[in-house]
Write a protein that holds these residues in place. Structure first.
Motif, PDB file in Angstrom:
ATOM      1  N   GLU A  26       0.397   5.532   0.422  1.00 33.58           N
ATOM      2  CA  GLU A  26      -0.513   6.419   1.281  1.00 33.58           C
ATOM      3  C   GLU A  26      -1.681   6.756   0.363  1.00 33.58           C
ATOM      4  OE1 GLU A  26       2.902   6.731   1.143  1.00 33.58           O
ATOM      5  OE2 GLU A  26       3.734   7.929   2.700  1.00 33.58           O
ATOM      6  N   GLY A  27      -2.724   6.695   0.938  1.00 35.86           N
ATOM      7  CA  GLY A  27      -4.129   7.137  -0.087  1.00 35.86           C
ATOM      8  C   GLY A  27      -4.708   5.849  -0.526  1.00 35.86           C
ATOM      9  N   ASP A  28      -4.187   4.553  -0.455  1.00 39.11           N
ATOM     10  CA  ASP A  28      -4.505   3.348  -1.231  1.00 39.11           C
ATOM     11  C   ASP A  28      -5.700   2.982  -0.572  1.00 39.11           C
ATOM     12  OD1 ASP A  28      -2.866   3.536  -3.138  1.00 39.11           O
ATOM     13  OD2 ASP A  28      -1.573   1.778  -2.426  1.00 39.11           O
ATOM     14  N   ALA A  29      -5.618   2.440   0.706  1.00 38.86           N
ATOM     15  CA  ALA A  29      -6.826   1.708   1.316  1.00 38.86           C
ATOM     16  C   ALA A  29      -6.778   1.961   2.977  1.00 38.86           C
ATOM     17  CB  ALA A  29      -6.248   0.147   1.108  1.00 38.86           C
ATOM     18  N   LEU A  53       0.725  -1.345  -0.018  1.00 38.37           N
ATOM     19  CA  LEU A  53      -0.173   0.114  -0.037  1.00 38.37           C
ATOM     20  C   LEU A  53       0.875   1.320   0.059  1.00 38.37           C
ATOM     21  CD1 LEU A  53      -2.368  -0.940   2.869  1.00 38.37           C
ATOM     22  CD2 LEU A  53      -2.804  -1.552   0.429  1.00 38.37           C
TER      23      LEU A  53
END
Lengths: 192, 192
Positions: free
Chosen positions: B52-55, B50
């Motif tokens: 930052e911002g993904d999940a 992951l």
């Protein structure tokens, strides 16, 4: 297999192929724990400088000091030896965008993802919804500084939390990547 | 200022000094969420790939499907659009090392960190303890595969969780860094 599942397993294969952390002991090496939000933009390992094995990281919607978060923190200290705790909320949190009533109303219409615009939330799902959303406290946030102070205080005053554990209160700024101290929370979380 | 606090703030200063993620939107870009354990050896961003911002990443002691974890997952889908969820427990979990009775007894003696050896847990604190540990369900684990299945099922059957969300069940192996599928959990978490 879904695209996401394929991607996650492929990334994991890469991670495992060079993995050299199999020797790490169970208790956190650096003896501290972080309670923070599940927000996708937050990577506590990166923003706080953690390697695998360093610290416990507990996360939920808002980084709130729920009963479950306190369950985790008490286990973290009592059985696994952490001696300092951080409560870290963040700017632009989703928990500021709704109230218990809004969430209950949206879930009452459908369980599907709602949309938000300048006029507020709109449910665009097909239904059916569920009235059960009314029976949950969603732990929304009106003001980040206040929520950090409240949560630090709730932990500080919990009957299973030793008075000597310092509890630090911070807000993570999603625009800058910076941890910003909340002075009233630092005071509230001082050892007694 | 404690050594840990100094180190965390110094690491954060380094992170913020090259931070270029200030533009990320609030909803997770890749539209999924992970529920996993707070264990220090687990870095979900690394083991699942992951950025930052993904999940969304929700974590507690054990990675259990507590009411609070379900609160977080429902917010994750209903307001922020995630469409697939992972439940990821792990080998050598601290939650396998005690029971509700053991934890209540230990907390009854003192709130201080206990020690464990081949003969079990020993409280070495000075006290006083608190009887309040008896009133908490610590959500301990007897068998990891079984706990993953149970938790996936609890989420699957929750009245606020849409039937179309796939819930994937895995065990992370702390010795190898690998995610290992739990077939019964994958079946239990299939969309209905």
């Amino acid at each position: 297999m879904s695209k996401i599942l394929t991607e996650v397993l492929s990334a994991n294969q890469g991670y495992a192929s060079t993995f050299d952390k199999g020797h790490l002991p169970l208790p956190p090496a650096r003896g501290f724990a972080i309670l923070t939000c599940m927000d996708a933009r937050l990577d506590p390992a990166k923003y706080a400088g953690l390697s695998e094995g360093d610290a416990h990281v507990t996360r939920n919607a808002g980084g709130r000091a729920s009963d479950d978060a306190i369950r985790s923190l008490v286990i973290s200290h009592k059985l696994l030896g952490t001696q300092e705790w951080f409560v870290i909320h963040h700017t632009d949190c989703g928990m500021e965008l709704f109230t218990n009533d809004i969430m209950a109303d949206l879930l009452g219409q459908s369980l599907d993802t709602a949309t938000i615009d300048a006029s507020g939330w709109h449910d665009v799902g097909k239904g059916p919804g569920s009235a059960d959303g009314k029976y949950i406290n969603w732990l929304t946030i009106k003001n980040q500084e206040q929520s950090v102070v409240e949560d630090v205080l709730r932990i500080r005053n919990h009957s299973l939390v030793p008075k000597y554990i310092p509890i630090y209160g911070f807000i993570y700024d999603v625009k800058t990547g910076k941890l910003v101290e909340v002075p009233d929370a630092m005071k509230a979380g001082s050892p007694l």
